[in-house]
Motif scaffolding. Structure first.
Motif, mmCIF file in Angstrom:
data_model
loop_
_atom_site.group_PDB
_atom_site.id
_atom_site.type_symbol
_atom_site.label_atom_id
_atom_site.label_comp_id
_atom_site.label_asym_id
_atom_site.label_seq_id
_atom_site.Cartn_x
_atom_site.Cartn_y
_atom_site.Cartn_z
ATOM 1 N N UNK A 149 6.684 7.964 -13.602
ATOM 2 C CA UNK A 149 6.203 6.850 -12.778
ATOM 3 C C UNK A 149 5.144 7.326 -11.791
ATOM 4 N N UNK A 150 4.186 6.452 -11.510
ATOM 5 C CA UNK A 150 3.066 6.823 -10.650
ATOM 6 C C UNK A 150 2.968 5.860 -9.473
ATOM 7 N N UNK A 151 2.388 6.364 -8.404
ATOM 8 C CA UNK A 151 2.266 5.565 -7.184
ATOM 9 C C UNK A 151 0.959 5.872 -6.484
ATOM 10 N N UNK A 152 0.245 4.829 -6.077
ATOM 11 C CA UNK A 152 -0.884 4.954 -5.165
ATOM 12 C C UNK A 152 -0.402 4.403 -3.828
ATOM 13 N N UNK A 153 -0.492 5.196 -2.767
ATOM 14 C CA UNK A 153 0.110 4.790 -1.497
ATOM 15 C C UNK A 153 -0.827 4.997 -0.319
ATOM 16 N N UNK A 154 -0.578 4.221 0.715
ATOM 17 C CA UNK A 154 -1.269 4.374 1.987
ATOM 18 C C UNK A 154 -0.314 3.916 3.080
ATOM 19 N N UNK A 155 -0.703 4.083 4.333
ATOM 20 C CA UNK A 155 0.200 3.776 5.443
ATOM 21 C C UNK A 155 -0.512 2.973 6.520
ATOM 22 N N UNK B 125 7.140 15.899 -9.199
ATOM 23 C CA UNK B 125 7.806 16.099 -10.475
ATOM 24 C C UNK B 125 8.260 14.783 -11.092
ATOM 25 N N UNK B 126 9.044 14.002 -10.367
ATOM 26 C CA UNK B 126 9.617 12.775 -10.937
ATOM 27 C C UNK B 126 8.774 11.542 -10.672
ATOM 28 N N UNK B 127 7.878 11.599 -9.701
ATOM 29 C CA UNK B 127 6.918 10.534 -9.432
ATOM 30 C C UNK B 127 5.596 11.201 -9.097
ATOM 31 N N UNK B 128 4.529 10.797 -9.772
ATOM 32 C CA UNK B 128 3.202 11.321 -9.463
ATOM 33 C C UNK B 128 2.575 10.412 -8.413
ATOM 34 N N UNK B 129 2.202 10.997 -7.278
ATOM 35 C CA UNK B 129 1.712 10.195 -6.167
ATOM 36 C C UNK B 129 0.272 10.541 -5.820
ATOM 37 N N UNK B 130 -0.464 9.517 -5.426
ATOM 38 C CA UNK B 130 -1.814 9.699 -4.894
ATOM 39 C C UNK B 130 -1.865 8.950 -3.572
ATOM 40 N N UNK B 131 -2.235 9.638 -2.514
ATOM 41 C CA UNK B 131 -2.288 9.043 -1.186
ATOM 42 C C UNK B 131 -3.736 8.774 -0.780
ATOM 43 N N UNK B 132 -3.961 7.595 -0.242
ATOM 44 C CA UNK B 132 -5.291 7.189 0.212
ATOM 45 C C UNK B 132 -5.290 7.116 1.739
ATOM 46 N N UNK B 133 -6.258 7.776 2.337
ATOM 47 C CA UNK B 133 -6.407 7.743 3.793
ATOM 48 C C UNK B 133 -7.825 7.297 4.102
ATOM 49 N N UNK B 134 -8.030 6.694 5.258
ATOM 50 C CA UNK B 134 -9.387 6.314 5.615
ATOM 51 C C UNK B 134 -9.455 5.447 6.844
#
Length: 371
Positions: A146-152, A102-111
């Motif tokens: 606000x948007x975020x592209x994230x990975x770990x 809702x308050x931050x749109x997130x996209x997570x990348x895995x691989x």
């Protein structure tokens, strides 16, 4: 003097999504989307990569198959498998945007890339494909927040993995600690006995209380960095869930009028209160990860999610649920209780865990691009 928050450009402009995606060419691999039939081979690859990336866990077939059950995922467009000339799976990527954000749109990348095929540039090109797809998903979300592209990455992962993310434009945004405390032996502190006051009551998890628990979780984590509300479908995905180790605290006589008048009561909770639904105010949801016992060198029960509604903090509801979970672990002969925590958790959880004898066993970090 007041400071005004700058107006954000539409998300479709900010994320600069590519019109088309370029498949990796490094390594001479053949690329295609993942299907449910790939699950066993995909699992084998991921668990071959795990020790090379210093992951303190392995994955299960249930966890892989669950990925294909999420209707918000389009695996035909959001996944990529790389196969060598013999048809063996040697690289993979997957991208997803949680639907409840809702308050931050997130996209997570895995691989990941098979350890024997590293150093060929496959990982760099695969990450470029994944971040491009992440930008496309964010643009398509239409969520002008606000948007975020994230990975770990695990802290002890090879330095080349950390450099890969940094060179791709990711920066370390958050740190996490995996904690454990003994349940048996001379070093095991007693599990605390917690007395709940008033109309608060500790109960085992049950199916009829699962939706009230989801509402409690969304309330509890509203002020946690990086957390967003979970939809019913997201909440249902919990491979490894151990209901027999999970406990809730309910308020049997909540002050409904006060709660409805409070600006902190969200719309879903308000609707549930008006309908006379049970009010879960604290919870400990546990998981059983038997396959990880050999990796860690001991058996353990895992507290997957722990929380307390914000209006009930300070009343020991999370501690009561956690302690009951630890007793359930011990009753089944588990040697340790384990969990993970955001090192900057606003609820003071880190201090609570330390007081209960939890110590850090490993760590990980989130890398992100803030858009």
């Amino acid at each position: 003097m007041t400071t005004q928050t700058p107006t954000l450009a539409p998300i479709a402009e900010r994320v600069a999504a590519p019109a088309t995606l370029t498949l990796p060419t490094a390594g001479g691999l053949t690329w295609r989307a993942a299907t449910r039939e790939d699950a066993p081979a995909w699992l084998a690859l991921r668990n071959r990569i795990a020790p090379a990336d210093a992951q303190p866990y392995v994955e299960t077939l249930e966890e892989i198959e669950e990925i294909f059950d999420g209707e918000w995922r389009d695996m035909a467009a959001d996944s990529l498998l790389g196969l060598d000339a013999d048809g063996a799976l040697v690289a993979w990527a997957q991208v997803e945007c949680p639907p409840g954000d809702v308050t931050v749109a997130r996209a997570f990348c895995w691989g990941g890339v098979h350890p024997d095929r590293r150093g060929e540039g496959i990982g760099r090109e695969l990450l470029a494909w994944a971040t491009g797809r992440a930008r496309q998903l964010l643009a398509a979300s239409g969520k002008d927040v606000p948007a975020r592209v994230a990975t770990f990455a695990d802290d002890d992962a090879p330095v080349t993995k950390h450099r890969l993310y940094e060179r791709a434009g990711f920066g370390v945004r958050r740190y996490y600690s995996d904690l454990a405390r003994p349940l048996t032996g001379p070093d095991a502190a007693p599990v605390p006995e917690v007395t709940l006051a008033g109309s608060l009551r500790l109960v085992p998890w049950s199916t009829d209380l699962d939706e009230p628990t989801r509402l409690a979780h969304n309330d509890a984590f509203r002020d946690h960095w990086g957390s967003q509300p979970q939809t019913r479908e997201q909440w249902a995905q919990r491979a490894g869930f151990a209901p027999e180790w999970s406990f809730l605290v309910i308020d049997e006589a909540p002050d409904v009028e006060a709660l409805l008048a409070s600006p902190d009561t969200d719309a879903d909770t308000a609707a549930a209160l008006r309908a006379g639904e049970p009010l879960v105010v604290g919870y400990e949801l546990a998981a059983r990860y038997t396959e990880d016992f050999a990796v860690r060198g001991y058996s353990f029960g895992y507290t997957d999610i722990l929380g307390a509604r914000r209006g009930y903090r300070g009343r020991k509801v999370a501690l009561a649920a956690l302690a009951e979970g630890m007793r359930a672990f011990a009753a089944e002969g588990m040697q340790y209780a384990a969990l993970d925590v955001d090192t900057a958790n606003p609820s003071g959880a880190h201090g609570l865990y330390a007081s209960l004898g939890y110590v850090k066993t490993s760590g990980s970090r989130m890398y992100s691009m803030e858009l």
